[in-house]
Write an enzyme that holds these catalytic residues in place. Sequence first.
Site, PDB file in Angstrom:
ATOM      1  N   CYS A 197       0.806  -1.229   0.000  1.00 46.35           N
ATOM      2  CA  CYS A 197       0.000   0.000   0.000  1.00 46.35           C
ATOM      3  C   CYS A 197       0.836   1.275   0.000  1.00 46.35           C
ATOM      4  O   CYS A 197       0.354   2.311  -0.397  1.00 46.35           O
ATOM      5  CB  CYS A 197      -0.926   0.009   1.208  1.00 46.35           C
ATOM      6  SG  CYS A 197      -0.076   0.188   2.789  1.00 46.35           S
ATOM      7  N   CYS A 251      -6.661 -13.253   2.487  1.00 43.02           N
ATOM      8  CA  CYS A 251      -7.011 -14.623   2.085  1.00 43.02           C
ATOM      9  C   CYS A 251      -7.463 -15.515   3.224  1.00 43.02           C
ATOM     10  O   CYS A 251      -8.417 -16.265   3.092  1.00 43.02           O
ATOM     11  CB  CYS A 251      -5.804 -15.307   1.456  1.00 43.02           C
ATOM     12  SG  CYS A 251      -5.090 -14.481   0.054  1.00 43.02           S
ATOM     13  N   ALA A 307       5.930   9.914  16.466  1.00 38.86           N
ATOM     14  CA  ALA A 307       6.259  10.671  17.666  1.00 38.86           C
ATOM     15  C   ALA A 307       5.049  11.425  18.202  1.00 38.86           C
ATOM     16  O   ALA A 307       4.135  11.774  17.449  1.00 38.86           O
ATOM     17  CB  ALA A 307       7.375  11.654  17.349  1.00 38.86           C
ATOM     18  N   VAL A 326       4.489  12.823   7.143  1.00 37.64           N
ATOM     19  CA  VAL A 326       5.197  13.454   6.033  1.00 37.64           C
ATOM     20  C   VAL A 326       5.342  12.459   4.875  1.00 37.64           C
ATOM     21  O   VAL A 326       5.182  12.820   3.705  1.00 37.64           O
ATOM     22  CB  VAL A 326       6.572  13.980   6.507  1.00 37.64           C
ATOM     23  CG1 VAL A 326       7.357  14.557   5.347  1.00 37.64           C
ATOM     24  CG2 VAL A 326       6.378  15.039   7.587  1.00 37.64           C
ATOM     25  N   GLU A 328      -9.468 -11.315 -13.051  1.00 36.80           N
ATOM     26  CA  GLU A 328     -10.029 -12.168 -14.101  1.00 36.80           C
ATOM     27  C   GLU A 328     -10.027 -11.457 -15.444  1.00 36.80           C
ATOM     28  O   GLU A 328      -9.592 -12.002 -16.445  1.00 36.80           O
ATOM     29  CB  GLU A 328     -11.449 -12.599 -13.718  1.00 36.80           C
ATOM     30  CG  GLU A 328     -12.072 -13.536 -14.738  1.00 36.80           C
ATOM     31  CD  GLU A 328     -13.410 -14.109 -14.286  1.00 36.80           C
ATOM     32  OE1 GLU A 328     -13.723 -14.069 -13.096  1.00 36.80           O
ATOM     33  OE2 GLU A 328     -14.145 -14.618 -15.166  1.00 36.80           O
ATOM     34  N   ARG A 366     -26.051 -14.533 -12.744  1.00 37.52           N
ATOM     35  CA  ARG A 366     -25.840 -15.324 -11.521  1.00 37.52           C
ATOM     36  C   ARG A 366     -26.683 -14.764 -10.371  1.00 37.52           C
ATOM     37  O   ARG A 366     -27.195 -15.517  -9.546  1.00 37.52           O
ATOM     38  CB  ARG A 366     -24.352 -15.372 -11.157  1.00 37.52           C
ATOM     39  CG  ARG A 366     -24.039 -16.300  -9.996  1.00 37.52           C
ATOM     40  CD  ARG A 366     -22.572 -16.618  -9.865  1.00 37.52           C
ATOM     41  NE  ARG A 366     -22.129 -17.647 -10.782  1.00 37.52           N
ATOM     42  CZ  ARG A 366     -22.164 -18.959 -10.542  1.00 37.52           C
ATOM     43  NH1 ARG A 366     -22.630 -19.405  -9.388  1.00 37.52           N
ATOM     44  NH2 ARG A 366     -21.742 -19.823 -11.437  1.00 37.52           N
ATOM     45  N   GLU A 401     -16.035 -19.804  -3.780  1.00 36.74           N
ATOM     46  CA  GLU A 401     -16.965 -18.685  -3.629  1.00 36.74           C
ATOM     47  C   GLU A 401     -18.107 -18.921  -2.634  1.00 36.74           C
ATOM     48  O   GLU A 401     -18.522 -18.002  -1.940  1.00 36.74           O
ATOM     49  CB  GLU A 401     -17.584 -18.350  -4.999  1.00 36.74           C
ATOM     50  CG  GLU A 401     -16.568 -17.848  -6.001  1.00 36.74           C
ATOM     51  CD  GLU A 401     -17.171 -17.761  -7.387  1.00 36.74           C
ATOM     52  OE1 GLU A 401     -17.410 -16.636  -7.828  1.00 36.74           O
ATOM     53  OE2 GLU A 401     -17.397 -18.815  -8.022  1.00 36.74           O
ATOM     54  N   VAL A 406      10.950  15.934  10.509  1.00 36.03           N
ATOM     55  CA  VAL A 406      10.490  14.553  10.333  1.00 36.03           C
ATOM     56  C   VAL A 406      11.023  13.693  11.467  1.00 36.03           C
ATOM     57  O   VAL A 406      12.223  13.694  11.732  1.00 36.03           O
ATOM     58  CB  VAL A 406      10.972  13.978   8.978  1.00 36.03           C
ATOM     59  CG1 VAL A 406      10.832  12.472   8.958  1.00 36.03           C
ATOM     60  CG2 VAL A 406      10.164  14.571   7.828  1.00 36.03           C
ATOM     61  N   CYS A 423       5.075  -4.765   4.316  1.00 37.68           N
ATOM     62  CA  CYS A 423       6.472  -4.338   4.205  1.00 37.68           C
ATOM     63  C   CYS A 423       7.187  -4.388   5.556  1.00 37.68           C
ATOM     64  O   CYS A 423       8.236  -3.773   5.704  1.00 37.68           O
ATOM     65  CB  CYS A 423       6.503  -2.910   3.682  1.00 37.68           C
ATOM     66  SG  CYS A 423       5.687  -1.798   4.835  1.00 37.68           S
TER      67      CYS A 423
HETATM   68  C1  LIG Z   1      -1.181   3.902   8.878  1.00 40.00           C
HETATM   69  C2  LIG Z   1      -1.324   5.107   9.754  1.00 40.00           C
HETATM   70  C3  LIG Z   1      -2.208   5.076  10.809  1.00 40.00           C
HETATM   71  C4  LIG Z   1      -2.369   6.191  11.607  1.00 40.00           C
HETATM   72  N1  LIG Z   1      -3.271   6.124  12.626  1.00 40.00           N
HETATM   73  C5  LIG Z   1      -3.482   7.193  13.399  1.00 40.00           C
HETATM   74  C6  LIG Z   1      -4.431   7.142  14.460  1.00 40.00           C
HETATM   75  O1  LIG Z   1      -5.043   6.103  14.712  1.00 40.00           O
HETATM   76  N2  LIG Z   1      -4.657   8.264  15.163  1.00 40.00           N
HETATM   77  C7  LIG Z   1      -3.988   9.421  14.902  1.00 40.00           C
HETATM   78  O2  LIG Z   1      -4.216  10.398  15.605  1.00 40.00           O
HETATM   79  N3  LIG Z   1      -3.055   9.490  13.939  1.00 40.00           N
HETATM   80  C8  LIG Z   1      -2.796   8.420  13.179  1.00 40.00           C
HETATM   81  N4  LIG Z   1      -1.869   8.483  12.176  1.00 40.00           N
HETATM   82  C9  LIG Z   1      -1.140   9.741  11.962  1.00 40.00           C
HETATM   83  C10 LIG Z   1       0.322   9.735  12.457  1.00 40.00           C
HETATM   84  O3  LIG Z   1       0.807   8.481  12.679  1.00 40.00           O
HETATM   85  C11 LIG Z   1       0.500  10.479  13.727  1.00 40.00           C
HETATM   86  O4  LIG Z   1       0.053  11.780  13.584  1.00 40.00           O
HETATM   87  C12 LIG Z   1       1.938  10.470  14.249  1.00 40.00           C
HETATM   88  O5  LIG Z   1       1.938  10.761  15.584  1.00 40.00           O
HETATM   89  C13 LIG Z   1       2.864  11.402  13.507  1.00 40.00           C
HETATM   90  O6  LIG Z   1       4.176  11.285  14.046  1.00 40.00           O
HETATM   91  P1  LIG Z   1       5.486  11.193  13.147  1.00 40.00           P
HETATM   92  O7  LIG Z   1       6.624  11.226  14.056  1.00 40.00           O
HETATM   93  O8  LIG Z   1       5.439  10.043  12.259  1.00 40.00           O
HETATM   94  O9  LIG Z   1       5.330  12.522  12.330  1.00 40.00           O
HETATM   95  P2  LIG Z   1       6.142  13.034  11.085  1.00 40.00           P
HETATM   96  O10 LIG Z   1       5.500  12.523   9.834  1.00 40.00           O
HETATM   97  O11 LIG Z   1       7.575  12.764  11.240  1.00 40.00           O
HETATM   98  O12 LIG Z   1       5.836  14.572  11.245  1.00 40.00           O
HETATM   99  C14 LIG Z   1       4.519  15.034  11.258  1.00 40.00           C
HETATM  100  C15 LIG Z   1       4.443  16.569  11.358  1.00 40.00           C
HETATM  101  O13 LIG Z   1       4.826  17.029  12.622  1.00 40.00           O
HETATM  102  C16 LIG Z   1       5.840  18.013  12.523  1.00 40.00           C
HETATM  103  N5  LIG Z   1       6.729  17.835  13.668  1.00 40.00           N
HETATM  104  C17 LIG Z   1       7.155  16.657  14.162  1.00 40.00           C
HETATM  105  N6  LIG Z   1       7.917  16.851  15.252  1.00 40.00           N
HETATM  106  C18 LIG Z   1       7.989  18.184  15.428  1.00 40.00           C
HETATM  107  C19 LIG Z   1       8.632  19.011  16.375  1.00 40.00           C
HETATM  108  N7  LIG Z   1       9.336  18.510  17.361  1.00 40.00           N
HETATM  109  N8  LIG Z   1       8.479  20.348  16.273  1.00 40.00           N
HETATM  110  C20 LIG Z   1       7.771  20.875  15.261  1.00 40.00           C
HETATM  111  N9  LIG Z   1       7.137  20.142  14.330  1.00 40.00           N
HETATM  112  C21 LIG Z   1       7.247  18.822  14.420  1.00 40.00           C
HETATM  113  C22 LIG Z   1       6.466  17.745  11.191  1.00 40.00           C
HETATM  114  O14 LIG Z   1       7.064  18.888  10.639  1.00 40.00           O
HETATM  115  C23 LIG Z   1       5.302  17.287  10.366  1.00 40.00           C
HETATM  116  O15 LIG Z   1       4.605  18.333   9.834  1.00 40.00           O
HETATM  117  C24 LIG Z   1      -1.653   7.374  11.346  1.00 40.00           C
HETATM  118  C25 LIG Z   1      -0.754   7.394  10.284  1.00 40.00           C
HETATM  119  C26 LIG Z   1      -0.581   6.285   9.500  1.00 40.00           C
HETATM  120  C27 LIG Z   1       0.381   6.342   8.360  1.00 40.00           C
HETATM  121  S1  FES Z   2      -3.057 -11.860   1.736  1.00 38.90           S
HETATM  122 FE1  FES Z   2      -2.565 -13.190   3.358  1.00 38.90          FE
HETATM  123  S2  FES Z   2      -2.289 -15.052   2.371  1.00 38.90           S
HETATM  124 FE2  FES Z   2      -2.983 -13.750   0.794  1.00 38.90          FE
HETATM  125  S1  FES Z   3       3.272  -1.526   2.067  1.00 41.30           S
HETATM  126 FE1  FES Z   3       1.473  -1.520   3.237  1.00 41.30          FE
HETATM  127  S2  FES Z   3       2.227  -0.949   5.155  1.00 41.30           S
HETATM  128 FE2  FES Z   3       3.919  -0.717   3.908  1.00 41.30          FE
END
Ligand SMILES: Cc1cc2nc3c(=O)[nH]c(=O)nc-3n(C[C@H](O)[C@H](O)[C@H](O)COP(=O)(O)OP(=O)(O)OC[C@H]3O[C@@H](n4cnc5c(N)ncnc54)[C@H](O)[C@@H]3O)c2cc1C
Ligand code: FES
Ligand code: FES
Length: 1349
Positions: A56, A163, A367, A284, A822, A900, A1281, A278, A64
């Site tokens: 994804c 699956c 974070a 990001v 298919e 069907r 199915e 980041v 991954c």
């Molecule tokens: C699959 C998936 C599921 C998620 N599920 C949830 C969920 O259930 N609930 C939810 O609330 N969020 C969710 N999120 C969002 C995300 O994970 C959170 O917001 C997470 O806490 C972001 O942290 P990061 O360190 O990865 O941020 P980054 O991507 O590294 O940064 C995010 C932003 O914060 C800024 N930033 C970071 N640290 C600082 C700092 N110290 N000072 C100033 N700016 C800063 C960055 O510039 C950027 O704009 C999800 C994301 C994904 C991809």
């Molecule tokens: S996606 Fe898990 S076995 Fe196919």
């Molecule tokens: S490829 Fe789906 S979580 Fe990374």
Amino acid sequence: MNGTTADTETRSGSGSDELVFFVNGKKIVERNADPETTLLTYLRRKLGLTGTKLGCAEGGCGACTVMLSRYQTHTQQLLHYAVNACLAPLCSLHLVAVTTVEGIGSVARKLHPVQERIARAHGSQCGFCTPGIVMSMYALLRNNPTPKMADVEEAFQGNLCRCTGYRPILEGYKTFTVEGGCCGGRGRDNGCCMANGSGAEESSEEVVDESTSLFNAADFTPFDPTQEIIFPPELMSLTNCETSASLCFRGDRATWLQPDSLDEFLHLKWKHPDARVVVGNTEVGIEVKFKNMVYPVILAPAFIPELNEVRHTEDGVVFGAACTLSHMGAVLRQEVETLPPHRTEVFLAILEQLRWFAGLQIRNVAAIGGNIMTASPISDLNPVFMATGCKLTLFDKDGSRVVQMDDSFFTGYRRTTVRPQEVLVSIEIPYSKKTQFVFAFKQSPRREDDISIVTTAMSVTFNPGTDVVEDLKLSYGGMAATTTMATETAKKLLGRRWGEELLQDACSSLAEEMTLDPSVPGGMVTYRRTLTLSLFYKFYLTVLQKLRDQGVKAEEVQSDCQSAADLFHPETPSSVQVYQAVPEGRGQDDVVGRPMMHLSALKQATGEAVYCDDVPLYENELYLSLITSSRAHAHILSIDTSVAESMPGVVCCVFADDIPGSNATGPVQYDETILADRQVTCVGHIIGAVVADTQLHAQRAAKAVRIQYEELQPVVTIQEAIAAQSFYQPIRTLQNGDLEAGFKQADHILEGEMHMGGQEHFYLETNVTLAVPRGEDGEMELFVSTQSASKTQSLVAKALGVPANRVVVRVKRMGGGFGGKETRTTVLSTVVAVAANKLKRPVRCMLDRDEDMLVTGGRHPFYGKYKVGFLNSGKVVALDVLYYSNAGNSMDLSLSVMERALFHMENSYSVANVRGRGFLCRTNLPSNTAFRGFGGPQGMMVAESWITDVAQSLGRPADEVRRLNLYVEGESTPYNQILNQFTLDRCWDECLSRSGYQQRRAVVDLYNRQNRWTKRGLAIVPTKFGISFTALFLNQAGALVHIYTDGSVLLTHGGTEMGQGLHTKMVQVASRVLGIPCSKIHISETSTNTVPNTSPTAASASSDLNGAAVQNACEILEKRLEPYKTQNPKGSWEDWVRAAYFDRVNLSANGFYKTPDLGYDFDSNSGRAFNYFTYGVACSEVEIDCLTGAHKNLSSTIVMDVGHSLNPAIDIGQVEGAFIQGLGLFTMEELHYSPQGVLLTRGPGSYKIPAFGDIPTRLTVSLLRDAPNDKAIFSSKAVGEPPLFLAAANFYAIKDAITAARGESGISGPFRLDSPASTERIRNACSDRFTKLCPPAEPGTFSPWSVQV
Ligand SMILES: Cc1cc2nc3c(=O)[nH]c(=O)nc-3n(C[C@H](O)[C@H](O)[C@H](O)COP(=O)(O)OP(=O)(O)OC[C@H]3O[C@@H](n4cnc5c(N)ncnc54)[C@H](O)[C@@H]3O)c2cc1C
Ligand code: FES
Ligand code: FES
């Protein structure tokens, strides 16, 4: 702060630092680390480690998953944690050890127990998810070699499998857990589970020839945690010797600066106010990948001590902004264990939010600061931080300030009061006060790893010893462009007593204050508004209870309301599988009927199994990216490729003019274009493609192509198509009996309707094609992930203008298909072939998940309208039903799908007078297509709706009305097929008794009388699924079997392997016929140059058709070998083969099979439509939360007639996998389209398929005993199915529960419930005092965010 620090950037001049890290123990020194490269791309493309999969690219599927290990010098501890490689920036890996699935074991070397057990427990079908799941489990065991099942479940919150239905994975891994009682084989002699047989549960029924074990844990290699690969010693010394963590990496478009001190960080931020900070990159990374954001300067402060520290102050705990959510969780949990409860209310609220926050892989890197600073309106932590007055410490180079997170902190959508040159350094989370209570709740479509619909935190403080409100904070996410506070309501409630009057005023006030525009993004307006009230009510009850617990005189919580305040706590699922054991005395070599493991499972678990995109890169290979329409219906006025063509790496663009053959394409009718010709008819319509040296370059350039449109009015929904009479021809009718007489005979007539949403296939491996021109005679070789090798061959040949004999299509395996591969795979493979032909170079394309979802269509949405006549007894005597399907912008297989649906319109009920009519709506959506069940589920779903209505209108139990109407042996279907060998009644009775239906009914009714806000529901639903392709000519198959002189056998047949175990079953068939062990037989691939003119692997019939063809070929060979066996009866197989060879006998044979006596004709309603039927019955029990619309799947019992199973492990895997996919279809998966026809749900973030936590707590699958089928190979039956529909039992159990809830409001009788029964639909249907305060806006007065298509 003086700003004079020589920063990383200056120190590095214009060059980059070296990035040093280890992969599977091998040191990597990367001198050109690109800040925009992810670890996943690096592993797959640079290191050729293709075991780690791309599902994804957004952290939502876990395919991954890899493990990172770091040595922490300050604690002198090793840290191991699972992460998503698709989001991990390569540059963040300095001095990190990466472990991938290849690093822990291999089939050739030695399997790791986590690899072996998932395979042997049948937890790997297509295997595309398997490496990620293996690595999640591996990382867990590295940290905790004796985990509990709850730990295992937590570890898998971020992994999806489409699956297996998850049960076998959990079952296999249970053997590592405390509950699994596994001692790792050390207690082998005194009662070890490994020595005692199965890890599976025992059946309660003691029947001798029934078996309940699908694997034998005694076969497992013991797990010895002391034998794990060590952390590279060199890395440890490198880490110890590192004097500065400052780093700089420069790429084409971005520079990564990693400061190692706060001073340096602040200086850099002052210098680059627009730089992106980041840490975990989980926000990001998404912005860069999906929103095309470019951040020229990236600041990575993850290693700055101040941003990582955890400090305790008098007021609370201070967390550095870079602390990960996992770390914060661990610290808070410890606080909760040690501090008095009244001080930890805030911490508990945060922990509750973290339980449902993303998956573990995300929490391990994301974070706290990232969550706050993203300022997302649906952040799950910000409401808690705001409601409890957390304090933020902000720094810039000139100093610091502390701000409280109150309602002035967020200033707009994703904006805060933090200034550009400031950074967040820490957050203080306060201890709670003695009289303070805090509550947090997140409501999302799926419980695990999902974003919120509404998320809330509420905090109340009372005057000591009273129930008088001293302070109140109500904070909501999902109700505005920012996290917002209901300040007006809170103000009104100050000084008031916590009681019913306060509740009423709070709700009226919240209904006024928490409003939403009816067109608001995200939709679900009524639901979201109702949730604000319902959640307050939960808070109200929780607090009331706590007040009383503290001895405060407060109102009593009525006993029937108590369960409304319960928080959801998942129970560890348990399961039973029952199947008929092979008769005693049958030789062990005869594997037919035994639960043999999928033949590729071990390779899948080690990452050695090769999928299409794992084929190594050709030297001069290019990558293709699609240019697609952003309009649903439009004329193309102009296409400007000038910018795209000047971008780095771009080789050329491809448009319709480049097609040497015909641009007309389509699997049945040529009513589509390969590349759009002046007009587009859906969003996602393929207009052209860009070919470049790398995927990144091709994708960037494709996004830079500018297209001008003249927009035309689109038809998006079924209702719009009906209004515009926009239908494909023909309109099918299936009629039997005398409808008029039937309705006259009826005591009652009722009418109803239901809409069933579509479904995305969500195969874990997206569409992929690699086309390799062979250089002469127009030859082209294609590696494709398709269920339809021959169709791909013929459509590619047509496009290239060459005969089919120049095109070879090869399919090794697919990472799931489910009907989605298919026909729709050809939309990509023809384009890739055209590009490869134009450039005479190999071209590859694997669609990104969002492209795949946008372009390829899915299950047809259906709208059913019915009129049903029935007697007082409940017997249905007349049925008139209209079906409308949303076919999309081309015919594809829509007619067969509708046929069907009509063939299944009566499901399993005998209706004497019946008429079904089917309309295919021509709309401006991507063409919808085959999907497991192929219209059958849609047809039957409507049947279950009218049978439920009949029961409800008569006030009779639905199971009685269903049973009364069930077919009996010898009755005839509306298409005049007599039901012989009818086993549905046996399935029904067994299901009733195994589920304890009558006892459960009594328990459910009692529960419902005792609980006002949670209700239980029960339903038992049958299915009868016709087996055969409805298109007669497809019911044929071929096989080719070669015996080589060393006795090894190469088997090829027309079917493709997509995880369903077809190749395994075919080897079992060949093994029995040839009388040799499976180990001598090999299937390499499916290819058009070995078995020609194959039917797609579909319609569940592939084992029947190909099995019979394999049997035919093997019997021919067996006959040829017969004389040599007779001559040398004591000889070995190899002796006979050699003798035959030297005697010049042909050791290669071609097999063929066609299903006899088929051929239905709609006009005359005569001829056999199906070879036979597969039957099944399921009984499910659910519990709904009437306040939030969430539900729990408490139990499901499935009894399925699959004849004499060829392989019970595979068949049970199909039953469970299909059932859970059906659960997604009927209760969870929702595709949202805008009124303009734009698909809004394009990835696992917004489109939720069932996860580990969604499977029924108790799941029993029983394969019906003694049910031979004389119509298919070795008495077996098709299984792929049919079980999917049985998940309708959960839908109708939910409807049953809603009925009970409506009863509390005095509402009775039939009501419409559309599918899926999403949280929104369930909540809205449970009409009550809260829903009444949030009436929906008048339809037609606004443009909704999404429409029901
Ligand atoms: C699959 C998936 C599921 C998620 N599920 C949830 C969920 O259930 N609930 C939810 O609330 N969020 C969710 N999120 C969002 C995300 O994970 C959170 O917001 C997470 O806490 C972001 O942290 P990061 O360190 O990865 O941020 P980054 O991507 O590294 O940064 C995010 C932003 O914060 C800024 N930033 C970071 N640290 C600082 C700092 N110290 N000072 C100033 N700016 C800063 C960055 O510039 C950027 O704009 C999800 C994301 C994904 C991809
Ligand atoms: S996606 Fe898990 S076995 Fe196919
Ligand atoms: S490829 Fe789906 S979580 Fe990374």
